[in-house]
Scaffold this motif. Structure first.
Motif: not given
Length: 257
Positions: A75-99
């Motif tokens: 699940y997305l909730e299980d991801l450690s956001i701070q441990d993701l690569p920098e680009d993924a951290q920046k775009k995480y909120k946008q991705l989880r909207t499923l736009q």
């Protein structure tokens, strides 16, 4: 008492006949609760129907997740956001909207192994299932083998129809093995069916410059990259391995123990 039992029997049978299983199982409990709370008829009916609706929604979500064929649940909730690569951290909120699914755009997660590509892809896929989208997960090697089997069994057209209709297809492990000409052509054809219409998530450990290694055809490689990346979300997943961090943490715990 007999009259009450008779009414309850009728309610039970009506619910059974018109397929309201949740109401059938809980209506007596809800009636007792309504008496204690002294609520009006409208509130009682609304709560009873909501109970049925909630159960059906949960069942539908579970069925979509089951049909998606995820290898495991992440699940997305299980991801450690701070441990993701920098680009993924920046775009995480946008991705989880499923736009990107609403827009029918692809998502490509490209980077070295162990950085959360598959976890992110499965998490987005499960969230899509929860929000009502039809999803299918597979690895690229398994997909190519399956398409070859369909071709030999003359069922490829039926598979194409299904493949084209999924709101989201998650293709894991692009680049772990190379393809022969037939596999590359099948993959290109089927992904082209979805281009600009439906979303596909692709995880890959290779940069686009190295895709020629798996397709072994410069023209096919260029065409594939062009189709997949057109108006796509491209996420750079190069970074420190998640699994390596977990292994180090585990070793440290063992040493302390």
């Amino acid at each position: 008492m007999n009259k009450s039992n008779n009414v309850n029997d009728r309610i039970y049978q009506y619910c059974k006949d018109i397929k309201l299983p949740t109401i059938r199982e809980c209506f007596q409990e809800k009636i007792n609760d309504a008496v204690i709370r002294d609520i009006n008829y409208e509130t009682f009916l609304a709560e009873l129907l909501q109970k049925e609706w909630d159960t059906r929604r949960q069942t539908a979500q579970a069925n979509r997740i089951r049909r998606a064929k995820f290898p495991y649940k992440k699940y997305l909730e299980d991801l450690s956001i701070q441990d993701l690569p920098e680009d993924a951290q920046k775009k995480y909120k946008q991705l989880r909207t499923l736009q990107f699914i609403q827009e029918g755009r692809n998502l490509i997660l490209a980077g070295n192994p162990g950085t959360g590509k598959t976890h992110t892809a499965i998490g987005l896929g499960i969230k899509a299932c929860e929000e009502g989208y039809s999803v299918w997960f597979t690895t690229v090697p398994l997909l190519i083998n399956y398409m070859k089997e369909c071709r030999s069994e003359r069922t490829l057209r039926a598979f194409q129809t299904r493949f084209e209709k999924y709101d989201l297809v998650v293709l894991d492990e692009m680049g772990y093995i190379s393809f022969d000409k037939e596999g590359a052509e099948l993959l290109f054809t089927h992904l082209s069916l979805r281009a600009g219409q439906k979303s596909t998530i692709i995880t890959t450990n290779l940069s686009f410059e190295r895709w020629g290694e798996i397709f072994q055809d410069p023209v096919m490689t260029a065409a594939m990259i062009d189709r997949l990346t057109h108006q796509a979300y491209l996420i750079n997943m190069n970074g420190t391995s998640y699994r390596m961090k977990e292994t180090k943490a585990w070793l440290e715990q063992q040493q302390m123990g």
